[in-house]
Design a protein around this motif. Structure first.
Motif, PDB file in Angstrom:
ATOM      1  N   GLY A 214      29.248  25.415  48.735  1.00 15.50           N
ATOM      2  CA  GLY A 214      29.080  26.595  47.892  1.00 15.50           C
ATOM      3  C   GLY A 214      29.784  26.405  46.560  1.00 15.50           C
ATOM      4  O   GLY A 214      29.754  25.329  45.971  1.00 15.50           O
ATOM      5  N   GLY A 215      30.443  27.464  46.075  1.00 17.20           N
ATOM      6  CA  GLY A 215      31.132  27.375  44.787  1.00 17.20           C
ATOM      7  C   GLY A 215      30.207  27.562  43.604  1.00 17.20           C
ATOM      8  O   GLY A 215      30.400  26.937  42.553  1.00 17.20           O
ATOM      9  N   SER A 216      29.194  28.421  43.738  1.00 20.42           N
ATOM     10  CA  SER A 216      28.270  28.694  42.626  1.00 20.42           C
ATOM     11  C   SER A 216      29.048  29.113  41.381  1.00 20.42           C
ATOM     12  O   SER A 216      30.137  29.687  41.478  1.00 20.42           O
ATOM     13  N   VAL A 217      28.480  28.824  40.212  1.00 17.07           N
ATOM     14  CA  VAL A 217      29.247  29.020  38.980  1.00 17.07           C
ATOM     15  C   VAL A 217      28.328  29.421  37.834  1.00 17.07           C
ATOM     16  O   VAL A 217      27.151  29.032  37.799  1.00 17.07           O
ATOM     17  N   ALA A 229      32.026  31.328  42.582  1.00 14.90           N
ATOM     18  CA  ALA A 229      32.027  31.798  43.966  1.00 14.90           C
ATOM     19  C   ALA A 229      33.063  31.033  44.781  1.00 14.90           C
ATOM     20  O   ALA A 229      33.387  29.883  44.475  1.00 14.90           O
ATOM     21  N   PRO A 230      33.591  31.642  45.829  1.00 15.02           N
ATOM     22  CA  PRO A 230      34.520  30.922  46.705  1.00 15.02           C
ATOM     23  C   PRO A 230      33.806  29.844  47.500  1.00 15.02           C
ATOM     24  O   PRO A 230      32.577  29.824  47.593  1.00 15.02           O
ATOM     25  N   LEU A 231      34.589  28.942  48.074  1.00 15.70           N
ATOM     26  CA  LEU A 231      34.024  27.853  48.868  1.00 15.70           C
ATOM     27  C   LEU A 231      33.742  28.317  50.291  1.00 15.70           C
ATOM     28  O   LEU A 231      34.456  29.140  50.854  1.00 15.70           O
ATOM     29  N   PHE A 232      32.692  27.747  50.871  1.00 16.49           N
ATOM     30  CA  PHE A 232      32.339  27.907  52.283  1.00 16.49           C
ATOM     31  C   PHE A 232      32.024  29.349  52.668  1.00 16.49           C
ATOM     32  O   PHE A 232      32.094  29.700  53.841  1.00 16.49           O
TER      33      PHE A 232
END
Length: 586
Positions: A214-217, A229-232
């Motif tokens: 994840g980690g959208s930006v 976005a946060p991870l996982f």
């Protein structure tokens, strides 16, 4: 978003719930690459490929005030199948497809084999929406600077990127996997150069062991991160795009205007480069110092000492961000055991060694101690210390434990059929009987067996085939032994277990380094550099011990067969695993 593999209806429902949660105060929701089906479909893509109009119909009614949607899916278009993303405008209670982008750059290396299953797209253009002029790319497309430049020249104000990028490189000193951190400069470059917003929506979850972090930006035209976005975790991260930011940045840094002015010249240069330099290389005479001839002079590169890459005695290249690694492996166990395979419990053979202790700790963190059973499976020659250490880690984690002595079962076979069996064969027989017992107990407990083998052992082939490697899910298989020790310390595995010499405990008094001829502390960096493409000669030239390099190289190359499924004679065009390909979690 975490798509359910191959479950289109469930994924459509999830899209619908996210649309409802976002509400009318959001103008646009950007979903990840292949969110309709999951990414690693392999040969199943043809079964789950749809036209954009079909997807629009499957999305159903657009609620009043619904946002526009960008959705990634496998597309059947004409006679071809593509990895595509479509922009759907919410209008009049329906979703209307305004534009479809078909992925142009299909990764076929490392983890990826995309070009085998889908065709590359051949068109790239910006398009108008009720929210402004936009362009879309898919994952690797944005890694090539030319694609964003084309979209910006075509008037795009926002570049929307859908991605399914597996996480790799959980390195010390980084708060994100290296593969995810690598995205930041890739996105900031075109944003600042062309004065556009760049939004990337990443897949999250696990598919057959490939972890999507994840980690959208969202990146502003000046390179500022607007939202991350946060991870996982699945969910919506919101960014507000101020169109005046484009004008301000392009006034301060008019690089796009400069590019437009030079475009006629660049078109000629690009056409020439595309045709190749026919004959130019052949017409250029080699320089003496480059050719390696010239009176016996050595090539320049061999006259210099390497200033990067392998360094003898430096194991820091294996250092992990232990907290992030723990998080990833806990998520992996939850995803692969519960979500992908539908189990709630696991069973683990607990030997008293560090590997099984670490797997037990991770499983308890992922599933809770009430859903984890550790089996002690001693044989007559097992070390009493191993039984004590297995009991110690079971007590420390709170997992359920059971002891099943396999001596009578193994010795019954030996006494009846093989009284002269060697110690090595007897050890392998005990290991295989342990695996048989674990699988039988898994059926009794309705629990999936969880593996414990580490990467060093797997690369050396230092395990009993179809025994230690038989559990279907293994959280440690991509961790070198030295990394297992480090993570075990981080998780609080008792020091008595972590610090003792590594041993398979198949033959009394024999430790791993006795049989391997090298310690894991010496072997792991060498293995790492071999996997990175360095040859034995490269490492020896850089100062590594030649005898150690030879040991590692010979063991690595003698055991490839142990890391593969049984070799099957291919007699048809539909051979399983060759032509008939379905992912493990399909």
């Amino acid at each position: 978003m975490k798509p359910r593999k191959g479950d289109v209806r469930a994924n459509l429902d999830r899209i619908g719930s996210l649309v409802a949660d976002a509400g009318s105060d959001h103008d646009l929701l950007v979903f990840p690459e292949t969110c309709l089906t999951g990414y690693f479909l392999q040969g199943a893509v043809a079964e789950l490929a749809f036209g954009a109009a079909e997807v629009a119909n499957m999305l159903g009614r657009a609620p009043d005030g619904a946002p526009d949607l960008v959705v990634g899916f496998y597309e059947r278009h004409g006679r071809g199948i593509y990895n595509s993303v479509a922009y759907f405008s919410a209008s009049g209670g329906r979703y209307l497809p305004l534009h479809v982008h078909r992925k142009m750059f299909l990764p076929t290396y490392g983890l990826f084999d995309e070009a085998r299953f889908v065709e590359p797209g051949r068109d790239l253009r910006a398009f108008d929406t009720p929210l402004g002029r936009m362009g879309m790319l898919i994952c690797e497309d944005i890694w090539h600077s030319l694609t964003a430049a084309v979209l910006a020249l075509d008037g795009a104000e926002v570049v929307l990127v859908s991605s399914a990028s597996p996480a790799r490189g959980f390195l010390a000193g980084s708060d994100r996997p290296a593969s995810i951190r690598r995205w930041d400069p890739i996105l900031e470059g075109p944003a600042m150069e062309h004065g556009v917003f760049v939004l990337v929506s990443h897949l999250v979850g696990s598919e057959g062991g490939k972890l999507f972090a994840g980690g959208s930006v969202a990146i502003a035209p000046d390179g500022t991160t607007l939202a991350r976005a946060p991870l996982f975790k699945e969910g919506v991260v919101t960014a507000v795009l101020d169109r005046t930011a484009i004008d301000r940045h392009r006034f301060e840094s008019p690089l796009l205007s400069d590019l437009e002015q030079q475009l006629p010249n660049l078109r000629h240069a690009l056409a020439r480069a595309g045709r190749g330099r026919e004959g130019e290389a052949a017409s250029a005479a080699p320089r003496e110092e480059d050719s390696g001839t010239g009176g016996g002079r050595a090539p320049a590169r061999s006259r210099r000492t390497a200033t990067h890459g392998p360094i003898p005695g430096d194991a820091s290249i294996l250092d992990l961000n232990l907290e992030l690694t723990e998080r990833a492996l806990v998520e992996f166990i939850r995803e692969e055991i519960v979500r992908r395979r539908g189990f709630e419990r696991v069973v683990i053979g607990v030997s008293g060694g560090v590997d099984s202790a670490l797997s037990l700790c991770l499983a308890v963190r992922a599933l809770g101690p009430e859903n984890v059973t550790g089996l002690r499976l001693p044989y007559a020659t097992s070390s009493p210390e191993s039984l004590e250490h297995a009991a110690m880690v079971l007590e420390a984690t709170g997992a359920a434990g059971r002891t099943l002595d396999i001596t009578a079962s193994v010795d019954g076979y030996i006494a009846r059929h093989e009284p002269d069996i060697s110690p090595l064969r007897r050890g392998n027989l005990a290991a295989r009987f342990r695996a048989l017992t674990i699988f039988d107990q898994s059926a009794l407990l309705r629990a999936l067996p969880l593996g414990t083998g580490n990467k060093s052992e797997r690369l050396f082939g230092y395990y009993t085939w179809h025994a230690d490697d038989s559990p279907p899910v293994n959280p440690l298989g991509d961790l070198f032994k030295t990394q297992v020790w480090a993570l075990a310390r981080h998780l609080g595995v008792p020091s008595e277990i972590v610090e003792k010499p590594a041993s398979a405990d198949l033959v009394q008094g024999i430790h791993d380094h006795d049989e391997l001829g090298i310690s894991y502390h010496d072997a792991d960096p060498i293995l790492h550099w071999f996997l990175r493409g360095y040859s034995p000669a490269d490492l020896v030239r850089r100062g590594f011990d030649e005898s150690q390099v030879d040991i590692v190289w010979s063991r690595l190359n003698a055991t490839h067969w142990k890391r593969e499924l049984p070799t099957v004679a291919v007699l048809s065009s539909t051979a399983i695993g060759e032509s008939y390909l379905r992912p493990v979690d399909y």
